[in-house]
Design a protein around this motif. Structure first.
Motif, PDB file in Angstrom:
ATOM      1  N   UNK A 147     -22.880 -45.785  38.246  1.00 17.85           N
ATOM      2  CA  UNK A 147     -22.942 -44.674  39.198  1.00 17.85           C
ATOM      3  C   UNK A 147     -24.127 -43.780  38.920  1.00 17.85           C
ATOM      4  N   UNK A 148     -24.418 -43.554  37.662  1.00 19.06           N
ATOM      5  CA  UNK A 148     -25.547 -42.723  37.266  1.00 19.06           C
ATOM      6  C   UNK A 148     -26.866 -43.392  37.640  1.00 19.06           C
ATOM      7  N   UNK A 149     -26.956 -44.697  37.464  1.00 16.44           N
ATOM      8  CA  UNK A 149     -28.154 -45.459  37.799  1.00 16.44           C
ATOM      9  C   UNK A 149     -28.399 -45.442  39.307  1.00 16.44           C
ATOM     10  N   UNK A 150     -27.367 -45.581  40.107  1.00 17.29           N
ATOM     11  CA  UNK A 150     -27.476 -45.569  41.563  1.00 17.29           C
ATOM     12  C   UNK A 150     -27.943 -44.189  42.031  1.00 17.29           C
ATOM     13  N   UNK A 151     -27.389 -43.126  41.453  1.00 17.31           N
ATOM     14  CA  UNK A 151     -27.790 -41.768  41.832  1.00 17.31           C
ATOM     15  C   UNK A 151     -29.265 -41.529  41.502  1.00 17.31           C
TER      16      UNK A 151
END
Length: 143
Positions: free
Chosen positions: A3-7
């Motif tokens: 999720x952090x990578x996508x954001x």
């Protein structure tokens, strides 16, 4: 972690998109497409922003005479209207300038160019609502 990578990827893509759009807008605005800024007017626009003097015939300082006509281009419609109103001052300036000139000084492109530049400076001194872009000599007879 995913999720952090996508954001982070979405934020980076958004930033790149905003920079690209800003670059395109700046390119369009600064590319020189503005005709007035570049000084390239169509023939109709040139006529709309210029005034022709009446034929002026006057003595020169060396006992010769000159017969001249000019087309004076200004940068806006207010300046054109003011120029038309001040035409008596323009005619006076032209006569004054020519009366201190010798026939030899008006021969050749250099003489015409100097006269046009001098008149441009003088006329700009009168105008309050714009400026003279160029003075064109449309008729010149010197004897």
């Amino acid at each position: 972690m995913k999720g952090s990578l996508v954001k982070t990827m979405l934020v980076m893509l958004s930033a790149i998109t905003v920079l690209a759009i800003a670059g395109v807008v700046l390119y369009i605005n600064l590319s020189g497409d503005d005709k007035k800024a570049s000084g390239k007017l169509s023939a109709d626009e040139l006529v709309e922003l210029s005034v022709t003097t009446e034929e002026i015939m006057t003595n020169l300082s060396d006992e010769g005479f000159a017969k001249v006509t000019f087309r004076i281009q200004v940068d806006n419609q207010k300046a054109k209207k003011e120029l038309e109103t001040r035409m008596f001052q323009i005619r006076n300036s032209i006569i004054y300038q020519l009366s201190g000139t010798q026939a030899e000084d008006l021969k050749g492109p250099e003489g015409i160019d100097k006269l046009e530049q001098d008149l441009q400076k003088t006329i700009n001194g009168f105008l309050e609502n714009g400026k003279v872009v160029r003075v064109f000599t449309t008729e010149k007879i010197v004897q």
